[in-house]
Design an enzyme around this catalytic site. Structure first.
Site, PDB file in Angstrom:
ATOM      1  NE  ARG A  27      -3.968  -0.013   0.501  1.00 51.41           N
ATOM      2  CZ  ARG A  27      -5.112  -0.194   1.147  1.00 51.41           C
ATOM      3  NH1 ARG A  27      -5.455  -1.385   1.511  1.00 51.41           N
ATOM      4  NH2 ARG A  27      -5.908   0.803   1.395  1.00 51.41           N
ATOM      5  NE  ARG A  31      -7.216   6.142   2.692  1.00 53.43           N
ATOM      6  CZ  ARG A  31      -8.072   5.293   3.216  1.00 53.43           C
ATOM      7  NH1 ARG A  31      -9.317   5.643   3.419  1.00 53.43           N
ATOM      8  NH2 ARG A  31      -7.693   4.089   3.580  1.00 53.43           N
ATOM      9  NE  ARG A  40     -10.391   7.437  -3.213  1.00 54.33           N
ATOM     10  CZ  ARG A  40     -11.694   7.426  -3.500  1.00 54.33           C
ATOM     11  NH1 ARG A  40     -12.159   8.092  -4.522  1.00 54.33           N
ATOM     12  NH2 ARG A  40     -12.529   6.727  -2.750  1.00 54.33           N
ATOM     13  CG  ASP A  77      -9.022  -2.938  -3.805  1.00 52.33           C
ATOM     14  OD1 ASP A  77      -8.437  -2.226  -2.977  1.00 52.33           O
ATOM     15  OD2 ASP A  77      -9.787  -3.868  -3.479  1.00 52.33           O
ATOM     16  CE1 TYR A 153     -12.747  -6.858   2.862  1.00 54.55           C
ATOM     17  CE2 TYR A 153     -11.215  -8.535   2.079  1.00 54.55           C
ATOM     18  CZ  TYR A 153     -11.488  -7.438   2.881  1.00 54.55           C
ATOM     19  OH  TYR A 153     -10.512  -6.922   3.696  1.00 54.55           O
TER      20      TYR A 153
HETATM   21  O1  CP3 Z   1      -0.093  -1.415  -2.482  1.00 55.96           O
HETATM   22  C1  CP3 Z   1      -0.468  -0.519  -3.274  1.00 55.96           C
HETATM   23  O2  CP3 Z   1      -0.123   0.664  -3.146  1.00 55.96           O
HETATM   24  C2  CP3 Z   1      -1.310  -0.918  -4.460  1.00 55.96           C
HETATM   25  C3  CP3 Z   1      -2.700  -0.739  -4.308  1.00 55.96           C
HETATM   26  C4  CP3 Z   1      -3.553  -1.594  -3.397  1.00 55.96           C
HETATM   27  C5  CP3 Z   1      -4.808  -1.129  -2.912  1.00 55.96           C
HETATM   28  N1  CP3 Z   1      -5.425  -2.164  -2.273  1.00 55.96           N
HETATM   29  C6  CP3 Z   1      -5.332   0.231  -3.125  1.00 55.96           C
HETATM   30  C7  CP3 Z   1      -6.394   0.746  -2.225  1.00 55.96           C
HETATM   31  C8  CP3 Z   1      -3.409  -2.924  -2.954  1.00 55.96           C
HETATM   32  C9  CP3 Z   1      -2.239  -3.884  -3.123  1.00 55.96           C
HETATM   33  C10 CP3 Z   1      -4.609  -3.265  -2.257  1.00 55.96           C
HETATM   34  C11 CP3 Z   1      -4.845  -4.593  -1.681  1.00 55.96           C
HETATM   35  C12 CP3 Z   1      -6.048  -4.816  -0.870  1.00 55.96           C
HETATM   36  N2  CP3 Z   1      -7.287  -4.278  -1.059  1.00 55.96           N
HETATM   37  C13 CP3 Z   1      -6.110  -5.741   0.199  1.00 55.96           C
HETATM   38  C14 CP3 Z   1      -4.997  -6.653   0.651  1.00 55.96           C
HETATM   39  C15 CP3 Z   1      -3.977  -5.960   1.469  1.00 55.96           C
HETATM   40  C16 CP3 Z   1      -4.463  -5.487   2.794  1.00 55.96           C
HETATM   41  O3  CP3 Z   1      -4.454  -4.256   2.993  1.00 55.96           O
HETATM   42  O4  CP3 Z   1      -4.818  -6.323   3.632  1.00 55.96           O
HETATM   43  C17 CP3 Z   1      -7.425  -5.685   0.710  1.00 55.96           C
HETATM   44  C18 CP3 Z   1      -7.962  -6.495   1.878  1.00 55.96           C
HETATM   45  C19 CP3 Z   1      -8.165  -4.767  -0.091  1.00 55.96           C
HETATM   46  C20 CP3 Z   1      -9.597  -4.417   0.016  1.00 55.96           C
HETATM   47  C21 CP3 Z   1      -9.794  -2.999   0.351  1.00 55.96           C
HETATM   48  N3  CP3 Z   1      -9.536  -1.954  -0.513  1.00 55.96           N
HETATM   49  C22 CP3 Z   1     -10.290  -2.444   1.574  1.00 55.96           C
HETATM   50  C23 CP3 Z   1     -10.684  -3.267   2.787  1.00 55.96           C
HETATM   51  C24 CP3 Z   1     -10.305  -1.068   1.405  1.00 55.96           C
HETATM   52  C25 CP3 Z   1     -10.856  -0.051   2.393  1.00 55.96           C
HETATM   53  C26 CP3 Z   1      -9.952   0.197   3.512  1.00 55.96           C
HETATM   54  C27 CP3 Z   1      -8.982   1.279   3.156  1.00 55.96           C
HETATM   55  O5  CP3 Z   1      -7.783   1.098   3.415  1.00 55.96           O
HETATM   56  O6  CP3 Z   1      -9.440   2.314   2.679  1.00 55.96           O
HETATM   57  C28 CP3 Z   1      -9.797  -0.766   0.118  1.00 55.96           C
HETATM   58  C29 CP3 Z   1      -9.615   0.583  -0.478  1.00 55.96           C
HETATM   59  C30 CP3 Z   1      -8.302   0.925  -1.057  1.00 55.96           C
HETATM   60  N4  CP3 Z   1      -7.529   0.082  -1.819  1.00 55.96           N
HETATM   61  C31 CP3 Z   1      -7.650   2.188  -0.956  1.00 55.96           C
HETATM   62  C32 CP3 Z   1      -6.452   2.076  -1.693  1.00 55.96           C
HETATM   63  C33 CP3 Z   1      -5.429   3.151  -1.928  1.00 55.96           C
HETATM   64  C34 CP3 Z   1      -8.203   3.425  -0.250  1.00 55.96           C
HETATM   65  C35 CP3 Z   1      -9.273   4.021  -1.089  1.00 55.96           C
HETATM   66  C36 CP3 Z   1      -9.456   5.502  -0.855  1.00 55.96           C
HETATM   67  O7  CP3 Z   1      -8.683   6.279  -1.406  1.00 55.96           O
HETATM   68  O8  CP3 Z   1     -10.403   5.836  -0.152  1.00 55.96           O
END
Ligand code: CP3
Length: 349
Positions: A27, A31, A40, A77, A153
């Site tokens: 990640r 943000r 965003r 994602d 999910y």
């Molecule tokens: O690593 C990176 O920078 C690449 C992008 C990436 C995202 N999600 C972008 C994202 C990766 C590799 C993921 C993986 C992901 N997504 C996982 C596995 C890793 C982990 O964190 O456990 C999971 C479980 C998800 C599902 C997911 N996506 C959730 C539960 C959420 C909401 C929680 C949160 O952190 O906001 C997301 C949203 C998400 N995915 C964001 C980003 C940058 C935030 C979205 C926003 O800008 O509001």
């Protein structure tokens, strides 16, 4: 034969011990970066953002431009696969993902695996754009969620505290639930194969919720599907390393490495470094596992932990990373401090 891999991340994943460990952060786009928030705020919808090649390519490159990591992880994602299968997915501010939950055979029947690749075409276009603009030292990392985590999910309809619905189904109706896992295995193979064909050099399977399963279910729902994906990808792309991240697997990390055939293992922050060095590193390249909270704190606690990690694991094949994703509250200057620390060749000090 493929020529000798030159990028540090690829060398480490080929089991080479490097004096300076290659690094990237799970990640690393997100943000905590003001330039991420700027992009965003222009997109109404997170899924749309992930499927807009120009924006997703820019977000992939943002952290690498600032910090010169050895790996650029594709901006996407893990929930794009359920979206592409036809399950409705939205992200609400502060609430995380919301999906229309699938509860049974009828729900599975509404999924359409033939749509996965056409619907995810924009992701492949993003990869093409990024691959052309990375420096010679930086490897492009693709990824997908592992079937069990994605299924949590899909069945819970979002994030969950106790995984009651998805475990209930998995335990009660083995055949029915395995049909869902089977669809996810096939879709994930096709999605990752498409990513590799488009230009990613490494793939990581995120199994964020691997650690909530007791051993027999872990074997069936984490190890088996992962092994099927690794085997299929290895057959088609023998030179492409695969990193597994079964978060929270604890003592089962060892079985996971031996039975899935991954080339690298992502360790969560709770894996003891001695266990990692003695039991896991002889089996595969280890990646991790700094506590993401230390990156919020910064200063001497960060420095001490980074030095200790590099001292303990830097004597074998090692990729520096966090044990989970960068948190939104992380000050960007702490990531800068981390980059500087890692550049000082601290593995040998
Ligand atoms: O690593 C990176 O920078 C690449 C992008 C990436 C995202 N999600 C972008 C994202 C990766 C590799 C993921 C993986 C992901 N997504 C996982 C596995 C890793 C982990 O964190 O456990 C999971 C479980 C998800 C599902 C997911 N996506 C959730 C539960 C959420 C909401 C929680 C949160 O952190 O906001 C997301 C949203 C998400 N995915 C964001 C980003 C940058 C935030 C979205 C926003 O800008 O509001």
């Amino acid at each position: 034969m493929a020529s000798e891999p030159a990028k540090p991340l690829l060398r480490a994943l080929a089991r080479e011990t490097l004096t300076q460990p290659p690094w990237w952060l799970m990640r690393q786009a997100g943000r905590y970066l003001p330039e991420y928030r700027a992009v965003r705020s222009q997109a109404h919808d997170f899924v749309e953002l992930c499927l807009s090649p120009a924006l997703a390519a820019e977000l992939t490159l943002q952290p690498v431009r600032r910090y010169r990591m050895d790996g650029a992880i594709l901006f996407s994602d893990i929930l794009l696969v359920p979206h592409a299968l036809g399950q409705r997915l939205t992200f609400r501010e502060g609430e995380g993902p919301i999906l229309e939950p699938i509860a049974n055979h009828t729900g599975i029947g509404r999924l359409d695996p033939r749509q996965v690749i056409p619907r995810l075409e924009p992701v492949f276009e993003t990869i093409g754009r990024v691959a052309g603009s990375l420096g010679a030292q930086t490897a492009l990392i693709g990824f997908a969620g592992a079937p069990w985590t994605v299924a949590t999910y899909m069945v819970e309809g979002g994030s969950s505290r106790d995984f009651r619905q998805v475990k209930g189904w998995a335990y009660r109706d083995v055949e029915g639930f395995d049909a869902l896992i089977g669809i996810l295995v096939e879709s994930t193979i096709e999605f990752l194969a498409g990513q590799i064909e488009a230009g990613v050099e490494v793939v990581q399977l995120f199994d964020t919720w691997a650690g909530v399963l007791p051993e027999p279910a872990f074997g069936r729902l984490v190890i088996e599907p992962t092994r099927a994906i690794v085997t299929a990808l290895k057959q088609r792309f023998p030179g492409h390393p695969i990193i597994g991240f079964p978060r929270g697997a604890g003592l089962l990390y060892e079985r996971y490495i031996k039975e899935t055939g991954v080339d690298g293992i992502g360790l969560d922050p709770m894996v003891p470094i001695g266990f990692a060095r003695e039991r896991l590193q002889p089996l595969t390249t280890v990646q991790g596992n700094l506590d993401p909270i230390l990156l919020i704190i910064g200063g001497s606690p960060l420095e001490a932990a980074v030095r200790e990690l590099c001292r303990s694991l830097g004597g074998g094949p090692f990729v520096f990373n966090l044990g989970h994703g960068v948190l939104p509250e992380t000050p960007p200057e702490n990531v800068e401090a981390l980059a500087r620390l890692l550049a000082e060749s601290i593995a040998t000090t």
